[in-house]
Design a protein around this motif. Sequence first.
Motif, PDB file in Angstrom:
ATOM      1  N   ASP A   8       1.014  -1.450  -0.167  1.00  0.00           N
ATOM      2  CA  ASP A   8       0.200  -0.113  -0.100  1.00  0.00           C
ATOM      3  C   ASP A   8       0.744   1.150  -0.191  1.00  0.00           C
ATOM      4  N   ASP A   9       0.126   2.035  -0.713  1.00  0.00           N
ATOM      5  CA  ASP A   9       1.487   3.602  -0.737  1.00  0.00           C
ATOM      6  C   ASP A   9       1.049   3.977   0.184  1.00  0.00           C
ATOM      7  N   GLU A  32       5.729  -0.090  -0.561  1.00  0.00           N
ATOM      8  CA  GLU A  32       4.606   0.891  -0.771  1.00  0.00           C
ATOM      9  C   GLU A  32       4.233   0.717  -1.693  1.00  0.00           C
ATOM     10  N   ASN A  33       4.833   0.922  -3.476  1.00  0.00           N
ATOM     11  CA  ASN A  33       4.561   0.718  -4.290  1.00  0.00           C
ATOM     12  C   ASN A  33       4.926  -0.631  -4.865  1.00  0.00           C
ATOM     13  N   MET A  55      -1.923   2.413  -6.431  1.00  0.00           N
ATOM     14  CA  MET A  55      -0.579   2.406  -6.597  1.00  0.00           C
ATOM     15  C   MET A  55       0.422   3.572  -7.547  1.00  0.00           C
TER      16      MET A  55
END
Length: 231
Positions: A8-9, A32-33, A55
């Motif tokens: 999750d970003d 995060e990506n 994202m």
Amino acid sequence: MANILVVDDELGIRDLLSEILNDEGHNVELAENAAQARAARGRTRPDLVLLDIWMPDTDGVTLLKEWSTTGLLSMPVIMMSGHATIETAVEATKIGAQSFLEKPITMQKLLKAVEAGLARNSPGMARKPGMQGVAVSVLADLTVEAAMTGGQTLPPVVEMGPQARQLFELDKPLRDARDEFEKSYFEFHLAKEGGSMTRVAEKTGLERTHLYRKLKQLGVDLSRGKRSAAS
């Protein structure tokens, strides 16, 4: 215990999901990506992936499709989004996603989805005792005040043991007496649940954010429950 990859970003989402899942005893890897998710997928071989749809580099559905077409979709994937349409959710399911969680994600829905995903991935995996009541936990939206005034039924004294028989001094202002009771109440549940904030939240019918705030306000020692469980 399972290895779970959270993609999750949003830092706040990653931290929250990581905290809840770690509290349940799982090992959590964060990305995060999509680029970090690919690297983590190859490095840790997760038992389950929580994958955000929107994202900045590559969206979650595209990454899911990539894993599916390259033979890397060997683990259950739960999609997450606060803005996805029904069509997007259906598309992800057709590609191979096990389920879809709409943000904001409640603790009960998260644990229920994770439990189902892990059970599907490993049919012989034993159910975690603390997760058995997730589906029927309807008290999660109660406020602290509601829980303290009858919204949550306390276990009988015979089940709670000697700790529950503490006597309270009643010749004092109501607020002071209530705070004293609430502190003992939460300390009891922390000790009973081995310091697990997830299980205490479920037992008391409170959202974790409300629970943390209340414990801090009352001056409850959060390490006390874990020390009691270890002794």
